[in-house]
Design a protein around this motif. Structure first.
Motif, PDB file in Angstrom:
ATOM      1  N   ILE A  31       0.489  -1.109   0.133  1.00 20.28           N
ATOM      2  CA  ILE A  31      -0.029   0.741  -0.318  1.00 20.28           C
ATOM      3  C   ILE A  31       1.170   1.610  -0.027  1.00 20.28           C
ATOM      4  O   ILE A  31       2.090   0.743   0.217  1.00 20.28           O
ATOM      5  N   SER A  32       0.165   2.386  -0.514  1.00 21.91           N
ATOM      6  CA  SER A  32       1.048   3.407  -0.591  1.00 21.91           C
ATOM      7  C   SER A  32       1.848   4.215   1.075  1.00 21.91           C
ATOM      8  O   SER A  32       0.845   4.220   1.728  1.00 21.91           O
ATOM      9  N   ARG A  33       2.102   4.433   0.754  1.00 22.75           N
ATOM     10  CA  ARG A  33       3.050   5.739   1.849  1.00 22.75           C
ATOM     11  C   ARG A  33       1.872   6.937   3.036  1.00 22.75           C
ATOM     12  O   ARG A  33       1.617   6.420   3.584  1.00 22.75           O
ATOM     13  N   GLN A  34       1.075   6.875   1.285  1.00 24.65           N
ATOM     14  CA  GLN A  34      -0.039   8.258   2.860  1.00 24.65           C
ATOM     15  C   GLN A  34      -1.325   7.417   3.691  1.00 24.65           C
ATOM     16  O   GLN A  34      -1.183   7.188   4.000  1.00 24.65           O
ATOM     17  N   ALA A  35      -1.516   5.743   2.406  1.00 25.68           N
ATOM     18  CA  ALA A  35      -2.476   5.268   3.511  1.00 25.68           C
ATOM     19  C   ALA A  35      -1.701   4.479   4.568  1.00 25.68           C
ATOM     20  O   ALA A  35      -2.676   4.525   5.284  1.00 25.68           O
ATOM     21  N   ILE A  36      -0.251   4.638   4.419  1.00 26.14           N
ATOM     22  CA  ILE A  36       0.000   3.696   5.691  1.00 26.14           C
ATOM     23  C   ILE A  36      -0.005   4.801   6.835  1.00 26.14           C
ATOM     24  O   ILE A  36      -0.676   4.716   8.730  1.00 26.14           O
ATOM     25  N   ALA A  37       0.372   6.453   6.070  1.00 24.37           N
ATOM     26  CA  ALA A  37       0.198   7.237   7.422  1.00 24.37           C
ATOM     27  C   ALA A  37      -0.652   7.122   7.671  1.00 24.37           C
ATOM     28  O   ALA A  37      -1.142   7.763   9.010  1.00 24.37           O
ATOM     29  N   LYS A  38      -1.926   7.016   7.194  1.00 27.40           N
ATOM     30  CA  LYS A  38      -3.904   7.136   7.735  1.00 27.40           C
ATOM     31  C   LYS A  38      -3.935   6.263   8.355  1.00 27.40           C
ATOM     32  O   LYS A  38      -4.327   6.662   9.666  1.00 27.40           O
ATOM     33  N   HIS A  39      -3.432   5.203   8.504  1.00 30.75           N
ATOM     34  CA  HIS A  39      -3.270   3.638   9.454  1.00 30.75           C
ATOM     35  C   HIS A  39      -2.748   4.262  10.989  1.00 30.75           C
ATOM     36  O   HIS A  39      -3.231   3.702  11.640  1.00 30.75           O
ATOM     37  N   LEU A  40      -1.450   4.132  10.597  1.00 32.76           N
ATOM     38  CA  LEU A  40      -0.847   5.145  11.155  1.00 32.76           C
ATOM     39  C   LEU A  40      -1.080   6.090  12.273  1.00 32.76           C
ATOM     40  O   LEU A  40      -1.168   5.636  13.648  1.00 32.76           O
ATOM     41  N   ALA A  41      -1.587   7.308  11.752  1.00 35.02           N
ATOM     42  CA  ALA A  41      -2.587   8.087  12.562  1.00 35.02           C
ATOM     43  C   ALA A  41      -4.279   7.304  13.498  1.00 35.02           C
ATOM     44  O   ALA A  41      -3.793   7.030  14.682  1.00 35.02           O
ATOM     45  N   LEU A  42      -4.473   6.205  12.897  1.00 34.70           N
ATOM     46  CA  LEU A  42      -4.884   5.456  13.646  1.00 34.70           C
ATOM     47  C   LEU A  42      -4.866   4.109  14.872  1.00 34.70           C
ATOM     48  O   LEU A  42      -5.478   4.766  15.738  1.00 34.70           O
ATOM     49  N   LEU A  43      -3.938   4.711  14.421  1.00 33.03           N
ATOM     50  CA  LEU A  43      -3.167   3.495  15.796  1.00 33.03           C
ATOM     51  C   LEU A  43      -3.088   4.258  16.843  1.00 33.03           C
ATOM     52  O   LEU A  43      -3.116   3.711  17.313  1.00 33.03           O
ATOM     53  N   SER A  44      -2.533   5.534  16.153  1.00 36.37           N
ATOM     54  CA  SER A  44      -1.632   6.241  17.396  1.00 36.37           C
ATOM     55  C   SER A  44      -2.788   6.604  17.879  1.00 36.37           C
ATOM     56  O   SER A  44      -2.646   6.344  19.214  1.00 36.37           O
ATOM     57  N   ASP A  45      -3.881   6.918  17.310  1.00 39.86           N
ATOM     58  CA  ASP A  45      -5.086   7.643  18.206  1.00 39.86           C
ATOM     59  C   ASP A  45      -5.806   6.526  19.111  1.00 39.86           C
ATOM     60  O   ASP A  45      -5.916   6.036  20.153  1.00 39.86           O
ATOM     61  N   ALA A  46      -5.026   5.033  18.820  1.00 40.13           N
ATOM     62  CA  ALA A  46      -5.749   3.849  19.565  1.00 40.13           C
ATOM     63  C   ALA A  46      -4.836   3.472  20.566  1.00 40.13           C
ATOM     64  O   ALA A  46      -4.917   2.916  21.846  1.00 40.13           O
ATOM     65  N   GLY A  47      -3.866   4.697  20.716  1.00 41.30           N
ATOM     66  CA  GLY A  47      -2.503   3.753  21.583  1.00 41.30           C
ATOM     67  C   GLY A  47      -1.915   2.988  21.186  1.00 41.30           C
ATOM     68  O   GLY A  47      -1.109   2.430  21.862  1.00 41.30           O
ATOM     69  N   LEU A  48      -2.053   2.216  19.863  1.00 43.34           N
ATOM     70  CA  LEU A  48      -1.193   1.409  19.365  1.00 43.34           C
ATOM     71  C   LEU A  48      -0.238   0.987  18.996  1.00 43.34           C
ATOM     72  O   LEU A  48       0.818   0.462  19.331  1.00 43.34           O
ATOM     73  N   VAL A  49       0.223   2.715  18.910  1.00 41.44           N
ATOM     74  CA  VAL A  49       1.553   2.478  18.409  1.00 41.44           C
ATOM     75  C   VAL A  49       2.266   4.159  18.985  1.00 41.44           C
ATOM     76  O   VAL A  49       1.275   4.892  18.960  1.00 41.44           O
ATOM     77  N   THR A  50       3.341   4.254  18.641  1.00 43.50           N
ATOM     78  CA  THR A  50       3.469   5.915  18.857  1.00 43.50           C
ATOM     79  C   THR A  50       4.947   6.639  18.388  1.00 43.50           C
ATOM     80  O   THR A  50       5.469   5.367  17.946  1.00 43.50           O
ATOM     81  N   ALA A  51       4.883   7.249  18.460  1.00 44.64           N
ATOM     82  CA  ALA A  51       5.744   8.495  16.969  1.00 44.64           C
ATOM     83  C   ALA A  51       6.384   8.513  17.784  1.00 44.64           C
ATOM     84  O   ALA A  51       6.716   9.164  19.372  1.00 44.64           O
ATOM     85  N   GLU A  52       7.689   8.494  17.303  1.00 44.78           N
ATOM     86  CA  GLU A  52       9.294   8.835  17.776  1.00 44.78           C
ATOM     87  C   GLU A  52       9.952   9.682  16.438  1.00 44.78           C
ATOM     88  O   GLU A  52      10.332   9.162  15.209  1.00 44.78           O
TER      89      GLU A  52
END
Length: 128
Positions: A46-67
């Motif tokens: 999948i595209s980087r843009q789509a991944i970025a959107k999914h990462l934002a949702l995962l981050s909102d759920a607390g499942l990933v953290t951005a460093e």
């Protein structure tokens, strides 16, 4: 953590994990460690843009953290705490179901073990 908070965290986790792409992203992060959206786009179809959107949702759920990484690149890392909360929520539901099913099993076993004279005859009534 109060029960309402536990349920809210579990709901966010389940919503985030409902999507197979987000599960793939989490699996990739868990297997290979922290990565950027660009790194993940190389590994996933999948595209980087789509991944970025999914990462934002995962981050909102607390499942990933951005460093912050080098050269202003943001790397994402899996956080397991929200998944543990969701597991605890499921364990509570399972315990409730287990006790209900155990009570039903006990009732059925008592009914099956009772002498025939003590049991209602479901076949009488219509045969007269």
């Amino acid at each position: 953590m109060p029960p309402d908070d536990t349920e809210a965290v579990a709901e966010r986790v389940f919503t985030a994990l409902a999507d197979p792409t987000r599960r793939s992203i989490l699996a990739a992060l868990a297997a290979a460690g922290p990565a950027t959206a660009t790194d993940l786009a190389v590994r996933l179809p999948i595209s980087r843009q789509a991944i970025a959107k999914h990462l934002a949702l995962l981050s909102d759920a607390g499942l990933v953290t951005a460093e912050q990484g080098e050269r202003r690149r943001v790397r994402y890392r899996v956080r397991s705490a929200p998944m543990r909360v969701a597991q605890q929520f499921l364990a509570l539901l399972a315990r409730d179901w287990d006790s209900t099913l155990d009570a039903l099993k006990d009732h059925l076993e008592r009914h099956a073990a009772a002498p025939a004279a003590d049991r209602p005859d479901e076949t009488r009534g219509s045969h007269g």
